[in-house]
Design an enzyme around this catalytic site. Structure first.
Site, PDB file in Angstrom:
ATOM      1  CG  HIS A 104      -1.551   1.041   1.413  1.00 44.47           C
ATOM      2  ND1 HIS A 104      -1.206   2.042   2.419  1.00 44.47           N
ATOM      3  CD2 HIS A 104      -2.428   1.927   0.621  1.00 44.47           C
ATOM      4  CE1 HIS A 104      -2.228   3.119   2.503  1.00 44.47           C
ATOM      5  NE2 HIS A 104      -2.804   3.276   1.327  1.00 44.47           N
ATOM      6  CB  SER A 105       0.865   4.309   0.107  1.00 43.91           C
ATOM      7  OG  SER A 105       1.171   5.741   0.021  1.00 43.91           O
ATOM      8  CG  MET A 106       7.062   3.757   1.303  1.00 45.77           C
ATOM      9  SD  MET A 106       7.811   4.271   2.934  1.00 45.77           S
ATOM     10  CE  MET A 106       7.298   3.044   4.280  1.00 45.77           C
ATOM     11  CB  ALA A 108       2.218   0.181  -3.810  1.00 50.35           C
TER      12      ALA A 108
END
Length: 289
Positions: A104-106, A108
């Protein structure tokens, strides 16, 4: 501040420190490792992971990345390649030669680096509201480096600022990340600690210092172009404020085996819309079994 989840907590001792994690599902089943976003922790997956585990056939591990949650702080500077190396060390410690990665986010961005650079270790990739790392134009290189150098004197570290209470942390996360109270509490419950009668964030304050270097967008797209495993991208609908729509469209075109879906919810859609996210991921994993 209860966040409904049934998991086994564990700690992996690595040469540089400890990595804390939460585990769901069946030991020895198909491995799946989950990486949270910046300043979050493994509880980011407390809603999604039990739903995925209910489908069966998965051994799910959500880690606190170094400097976050209950994991050790790194002795040196933080970077996404450095975090990716730590994730690889976790896989080695678990004896997982191959895994599905969810980020998720970072997280990812970290997962994309691994899928591109060590493709023999990553069988499938799920990215939640992010694809690749943050990028910056070339002419921002020197100003960013200057900002980093002037904010990070050698041998010094930032002093954590106390919170009035865990509830104050929940309010801050709601304001900064557009989370509802229950979703923010999920992260705060694992993300704060009480010392000497005061509450503090568990994450390393150095994580909030300016990064020295960002990749150029062409470099980010080169990384994405090297990803050969099946990939699922779940994006928030409407798009979250963290997404550059034009750049994201170009990035999506870089991955040959990309499935792309939009789900109602914000940047933390795997918390706020966990049922839909789990259904989409379970279907994707079924296709890639």
């Amino acid at each position: 501040m209860a966040c409904p989840a049934t998991a086994t907590d564990l700690v992996l001792d690595l040469p540089w420190g400890r990595v804390a994690a939460r585990r769901w599902g069946q030991a020895g089943a198909r491995p799946l490792l989950a990486c949270h976003g910046w300043l979050d922790n493994a509880a980011s997956f407390d809603r999604l992971a039990p739903l995925l585990a209910a489908h069966g056939g998965l051994d799910i591990l959500a880690i606190d990345l170094p400097g976050h949650g209950h994991s050790s702080w790194l002795p040196g500077a933080y970077s996404q390649p450095g975090q990716a190396a730590c994730v690889l060390a976790v896989l080695d410690a678990l004896g997982w030669q191959q895994t599905t990665l969810i980020g998720h986010s970072m997280g990812a961005g970290i997962a994309c680096l691994l899928a591109a650079s060590v493709p023999e270790r990553v069988t499938a990739l799920v990215c939640l509201d992010a694809l690749g790392q943050l990028s910056a134009p070339v002419d921002a290189t020197v100003p960013r480096l200057r900002k980093h150098l002037l904010s990070c004197p050698p041998g010094l570290s930032s002093t954590p600022r106390p919170l009035d209470s865990p509830q104050a942390g929940i309010v801050l996360r709601q304001q900064r990340n557009q989370l509802d109270a229950a979703d923010a509490a999920c992260l705060v419950q694992r993300g704060v600690v009480q010392r000497d009668g005061q509450w503090y964030w568990r994450y390393d304050p150095r994580l909030t210092e300016p990064s020295a270097v960002y990749l150029h967008e062409a470099q980010v797209q080169a990384v994405l172009g090297a990803i050969t495993c099946p990939t699922l991208l779940l994006e928030a609908d409407p798009p979250s404020r963290f997404i550059d729509a034009q750049a994201q469209q170009q990035r999506r075109a870089c991955i040959a085996q990309l499935q792309h879906r939009r789900l109602a919810g914000g940047h933390h859609l795997h918390l706020g819309n966990a049922e839909a996210a789990a259904a989409a991921i379970a279907g994707f994993l079924g296709d890639t079994a």
